[in-house]
Scaffold this motif. Structure first.
Motif, PDB file in Angstrom:
ATOM      1  N   THR A  28      53.079  62.645  16.059  1.00  0.00           N
ATOM      2  CA  THR A  28      53.776  61.653  16.885  1.00  0.00           C
ATOM      3  C   THR A  28      54.744  60.876  15.981  1.00  0.00           C
ATOM      4  O   THR A  28      54.840  61.156  14.775  1.00  0.00           O
ATOM      5  N   ARG A  30      54.948  57.248  15.976  1.00  0.00           N
ATOM      6  CA  ARG A  30      54.391  55.966  15.543  1.00  0.00           C
ATOM      7  C   ARG A  30      52.890  56.083  15.334  1.00  0.00           C
ATOM      8  O   ARG A  30      52.294  57.084  15.718  1.00  0.00           O
ATOM      9  N   GLY A  31      52.308  55.063  14.718  1.00  0.00           N
ATOM     10  CA  GLY A  31      50.873  55.097  14.481  1.00  0.00           C
ATOM     11  C   GLY A  31      50.552  55.881  13.209  1.00  0.00           C
ATOM     12  O   GLY A  31      51.444  56.338  12.493  1.00  0.00           O
ATOM     13  N   THR A 180      53.058  58.455  25.694  1.00  0.00           N
ATOM     14  CA  THR A 180      54.241  57.744  25.171  1.00  0.00           C
ATOM     15  C   THR A 180      53.884  56.287  24.914  1.00  0.00           C
ATOM     16  O   THR A 180      53.121  55.681  25.668  1.00  0.00           O
ATOM     17  N   SER A 181      54.466  55.746  23.829  1.00  0.00           N
ATOM     18  CA  SER A 181      54.144  54.367  23.454  1.00  0.00           C
ATOM     19  C   SER A 181      54.948  53.366  24.278  1.00  0.00           C
ATOM     20  O   SER A 181      54.672  52.169  24.241  1.00  0.00           O
ATOM     21  N   ASN A 205      46.725  58.392  28.231  1.00  0.00           N
ATOM     22  CA  ASN A 205      46.965  57.982  26.840  1.00  0.00           C
ATOM     23  C   ASN A 205      45.641  57.412  26.312  1.00  0.00           C
ATOM     24  O   ASN A 205      45.059  56.531  26.962  1.00  0.00           O
ATOM     25  N   GLU A 207      45.235  55.342  24.146  1.00  0.00           N
ATOM     26  CA  GLU A 207      45.394  53.919  23.803  1.00  0.00           C
ATOM     27  C   GLU A 207      46.294  53.210  24.807  1.00  0.00           C
ATOM     28  O   GLU A 207      47.293  53.768  25.251  1.00  0.00           O
ATOM     29  N   ASN A 209      49.067  50.376  25.956  1.00  0.00           N
ATOM     30  CA  ASN A 209      50.226  49.733  25.325  1.00  0.00           C
ATOM     31  C   ASN A 209      50.865  48.772  26.329  1.00  0.00           C
ATOM     32  O   ASN A 209      50.320  48.556  27.409  1.00  0.00           O
TER      33      ASN A 209
END
Ligand code: OAD
Length: 234
Positions: A28, A30-31, A180-181, A205, A207, A209
């Motif tokens: 990915t 980010r992260g 997607t973030s 997802n 996580e 956001n």
């Protein structure tokens, strides 16, 4: 969440980001382990970087091509491609440039941020090829450096591509966002068009956001696990 019967929906949009390809092994952005924690985008993913050192930028994109070619689409990509064959109006709107949806068999794919598999000549248009290395770094006709046909930082999205994506999202009644973030605009704002149309909005997802509150349902699971189980078989 109960499984969804896709026949209850007229238009289905899958809106995908880098997390869609994570289980295939594509990093990915980010992260932890994200591309932008290893490489400065200022050196590799903007027009200034390309103008300053085209060879360095093209080499970087060849590394990405090789990395993506070593990966395979997973069961989540396959689930979307299978649904497209069963349901007349399934569309993928992706921020990904890796071509994984197409490799899995999806045909209706809008690539918001371009493609790793295309190059662009400022005068002679777009060419495409598959392979770790580009066929050539310079245009055969005019000798200009060919630039990856990718939306880099500071670029404006192609108007035609953006309009097609927004139209598809505005008309959908089921919107499934995956991996997607939700921080890179304008794409990050696109889920709102689905919401405005009163589409059922689902997020996949692991996580949460900042965009998560927009969704009617959030599956805190991975794309590869959640997608194959999301729809009833018919
Ligand atoms: P990000 O890297 O910003 O976010 C990836 C998201 O995927 C995060 O929210 C993760 O929680 C989630 N995720 C990770 N593994 C997952 C899995 N197995 N299943 C589902 N989700 C998972 O990627 P994007 O949002 O796509 O732009 O980034 C947007 C844009 O920023 C990219 O298109 C790229 C980048 O700069 C350009 O290159 C123009």
């Amino acid at each position: 969440m109960k499984t969804i019967d896709p026949r209850q929906y007229e238009h289905i949009v899958f809106f995908t980001g880098a997390g869609m390809s994570a289980e295939s092994g594509v990093p990915t952005y980010r992260g932890r382990g994200g591309l932008w924690s290893q490489y400065r985008w200022e050196e590799y993913a903007c027009e200034d970087a390309f103008a300053g050192d085209p060879k360095k930028v093209l080499k970087f994109h060849e590394l990405r091509r090789a990395a993506v070619l070593a990966c395979q689409p997973h069961a989540g990509h396959a689930a979307i491609a299978t649904l497209e064959k069963q349901h007349p109006r399934v569309m993928v709107v992706t921020q990904n440039i890796d071509g994984m949806h197409q490799r899995a068999g999806s045909g209706n794919v809008i690539e918001l941020h371009g493609s790793l598999w295309r190059l662009r000549c400022p005068d002679d248009g777009i060419s495409g090829d598959i392979g770790a290395k580009y066929k050539g770094w310079k245009c055969e006709k005019c000798g200009s450096w060919l630039r990856p046909d990718i939306v880099w930082f500071g670029d404006i999205l192609d108007q035609g591509v953006m309009s097609a994506a927004i139209a598809a999202i505005r008309r959908c009644d089921l919107f499934v966002s995956i991996g997607t973030s939700g921080v890179v605009y304008p794409a990050a704002g696109f889920p709102r068009f689905a919401k405005e149309n009163h589409a059922r909005c689902i997020e996949i997802n692991p996580e949460a956001n900042e965009m998560s509150s927009l969704y009617d349902e959030s599956l805190r699971d991975t794309a590869g696990r959640a997608l194959p189980e999301l729809f009833v078989q018919f």
